[in-house]
Design a protein around this motif. Structure first.
Motif, PDB file in Angstrom:
ATOM      1  N   GLU A 171       0.833  -1.205   0.000  1.00 18.73           N
ATOM      2  CA  GLU A 171       0.000   0.000   0.000  1.00 18.73           C
ATOM      3  C   GLU A 171       0.867   1.254   0.000  1.00 18.73           C
ATOM      4  N   LEU A 172       1.927   1.240   0.787  1.00 16.45           N
ATOM      5  CA  LEU A 172       2.792   2.412   0.916  1.00 16.45           C
ATOM      6  C   LEU A 172       3.560   2.699  -0.373  1.00 16.45           C
ATOM      7  N   THR A 173       4.064   1.649  -1.021  1.00 11.94           N
ATOM      8  CA  THR A 173       4.912   1.833  -2.202  1.00 11.94           C
ATOM      9  C   THR A 173       4.134   1.841  -3.517  1.00 11.94           C
ATOM     10  N   GLY A 174       2.934   1.267  -3.498  1.00  9.52           N
ATOM     11  CA  GLY A 174       2.174   1.142  -4.735  1.00  9.52           C
ATOM     12  C   GLY A 174       2.689   0.037  -5.644  1.00  9.52           C
ATOM     13  N   GLN A 175       3.619  -0.775  -5.147  1.00 12.69           N
ATOM     14  CA  GLN A 175       4.201  -1.852  -5.944  1.00 12.69           C
ATOM     15  C   GLN A 175       3.452  -3.153  -5.669  1.00 12.69           C
ATOM     16  N   LEU A 176       3.048  -3.846  -6.732  1.00  8.90           N
ATOM     17  CA  LEU A 176       2.372  -5.121  -6.561  1.00  8.90           C
ATOM     18  C   LEU A 176       3.316  -6.115  -5.896  1.00  8.90           C
ATOM     19  N   MET A 177       2.847  -6.760  -4.848  1.00 11.37           N
ATOM     20  CA  MET A 177       3.607  -7.806  -4.164  1.00 11.37           C
ATOM     21  C   MET A 177       2.611  -8.678  -3.426  1.00 11.37           C
ATOM     22  N   PHE A 178       3.028  -9.859  -3.053  1.00  9.93           N
ATOM     23  CA  PHE A 178       2.118 -10.717  -2.295  1.00  9.93           C
ATOM     24  C   PHE A 178       2.906 -11.639  -1.366  1.00  9.93           C
ATOM     25  N   PRO A 179       2.287 -12.045  -0.264  1.00  7.66           N
ATOM     26  CA  PRO A 179       2.886 -13.031   0.626  1.00  7.66           C
ATOM     27  C   PRO A 179       2.341 -14.426   0.336  1.00  7.66           C
ATOM     28  N   HIS A 180       3.142 -15.449   0.591  1.00  4.70           N
ATOM     29  CA  HIS A 180       2.590 -16.805   0.639  1.00  4.70           C
ATOM     30  C   HIS A 180       3.183 -17.564   1.812  1.00  4.70           C
TER      31      HIS A 180
END
Length: 391
Positions: A171-180
């Motif tokens: 949310e802060l960076t606007g970069q798509l990322m995800f946890p698994h």
């Protein structure tokens, strides 16, 4: 209307399958090889994207690695120098007379391998946490800045705090990322009840190639597939999104290959995306447009909102069984809803089906398996009816 049809056809034809792995290790933590040698292996073996997910570190700082005296390690250092040259490899001798090598950072080694449309390195970190001696590990894929383990007062709280940290950075960076969430049965650490109340949990490892992660459970603890299904049932009943399953190799051992070691190439994902970029790969995964596999390759996988179709890319002499797994909306247990012998099968969702996923079993023995006797297998992602999904 005709123009729209042409545009949709063009978009669909542009989609490609990309082979990737989101969990592997190098000398940057507890792996046994240099990142360049590892990247070369994955690229040479047909992978399109890879994430080196070392424990609680990103390959952006200065780090020196003492090379152990073990013959495999010393031979690998020699091969590393021969392959990349003395000018590339920075060495020094420590106070005990042992050789140390400065590990190359991702900005340094990445350009040697990345090619547009052919090979992509996605930054990652294995957030390595725990609770009362129980290992609680989670990968952060396409992470921009290092995320420190968040801790917590229970296994569930540790997971939730780390999930929150990944989403906060996104949310802060606007970069798509995800946890698994990784290997729940490693150390028998993570139970069904620990995961039931999680918020934001979208991906976990249904298969991990490390020999100590207990993919199949035991007489008292469920295996990963049953865990996946039981979580799926509760998540959907709670109004949460679908939970998707990954296959990874979690490789630590790159120099010697055998059952009992954690080797590359045991499990991976095939993602259908319109281009080979982190954004396109993650967007496709968040839509469930991928499958997990230990070797079985699919020719086609489609879902039109009501009907799930699967077609295997068959190999001569190999037989296939396609199972459709799911559960009913009215308190049903996960079970096989339909089974087809052959390389192609279809399942039409019924009114009472809560979700459906496909599992494809083959008679082909897995080379260098997680466990002796394993056969190549694939898992599609779960789907729900178009009406149920609200789309």
């Amino acid at each position: 209307m005709l123009l729209l049809s042409h545009l949709l056809s063009a978009q669909e034809s542009a989609l490609q399958w990309y082979k990737g792995n989101t969990h592997t290790h190098s000398y940057w933590s507890d792996g046994d090889d240099f990142p360049e040698m590892i990247m070369d292996w994955y690229k040479s073996n047909g992978y399109h994207f890879i994430s080196l997910s070392d424990h609680n570190v990103l390959a952006t700082v200065e780090r020196w690695k003492q090379i152990p005296a073990h013959p495999f390690r010393q031979q690998r250092l020699k091969q590393y120098i021969e392959k990349y040259g003395q000018e590339w490899v920075n060495t020094r001798t420590d106070s005990s007379g042992q050789t140390e090598v400065r590990l190359k950072t991702l900005p340094e080694y990445g350009p040697l391998f990345e090619e547009k449309g052919r090979f992509l390195i996605i930054p990652a970190e294995e957030i390595t946490d725990g609770y009362q001696g129980k290992p609680v590990h989670m990968n952060a894929i396409n992470v921009k800045e290092l995320i420190q383990p968040q801790g917590g007062n229970s296994v569930a709280e540790v997971m939730q705090n780390n999930l929150n940290a990944v989403y906060a950075q996104r949310e802060l960076t606007g970069q798509l990322m995800f946890p698994h969430i990784n290997h729940p049965n490693f150390g028998w650490a993570i139970k069904l009840e620990d995961m039931l109340g999680l918020k934001g949990e979208r991906f976990f490892e249904v298969y991990n190639g490390h020999p100590h992660v207990h993919n199949y459970g035991d007489s008292t603890t469920m295996g990963m597939e049953e865990l996946w299904d039981r979580l799926q049932i509760q998540y959907l009943k709670d109004g949460k999104p679908l939970l998707y399953g990954l296959a990874t190799d979690d490789a630590h051992n790159h120099l010697e290959y055998k059952v009992g070691l954690s080797n590359p190439g045991r499990g991976w994902i095939m993602v259908r995306a319109n281009e080979l970029t982190p954004e396109a790969i993650i967007s496709a995964m968040e839509k469930g447009d991928f499958y997990a596999t230990t070797g079985v390759e699919l020719q086609e996988m489609s879902f039109d909102g009501k009907k799930l179709e699967v077609e295997v890319k068959p190999e001569p002499g190999i037989e296939y069984t396609i199972q459709f797994w799911g559960a009913g909306k009215k308190g049903g247990q996960p079970k096989v809803l339909k089974e087809v012998k052959g390389s192609k099968a279809t399942y039409s969702l019924r009114k009472n089906d809560l979700y459906v996923r496909a599992k494809i079993l083959s008679t082909k023995p897995k080379v260098n398996p997680f466990q002796d006797g394993d056969r190549e297998t694939a898992w599609t992602q779960p789907v729900i009816s178009q009406k149920s999904s609200g789309r």
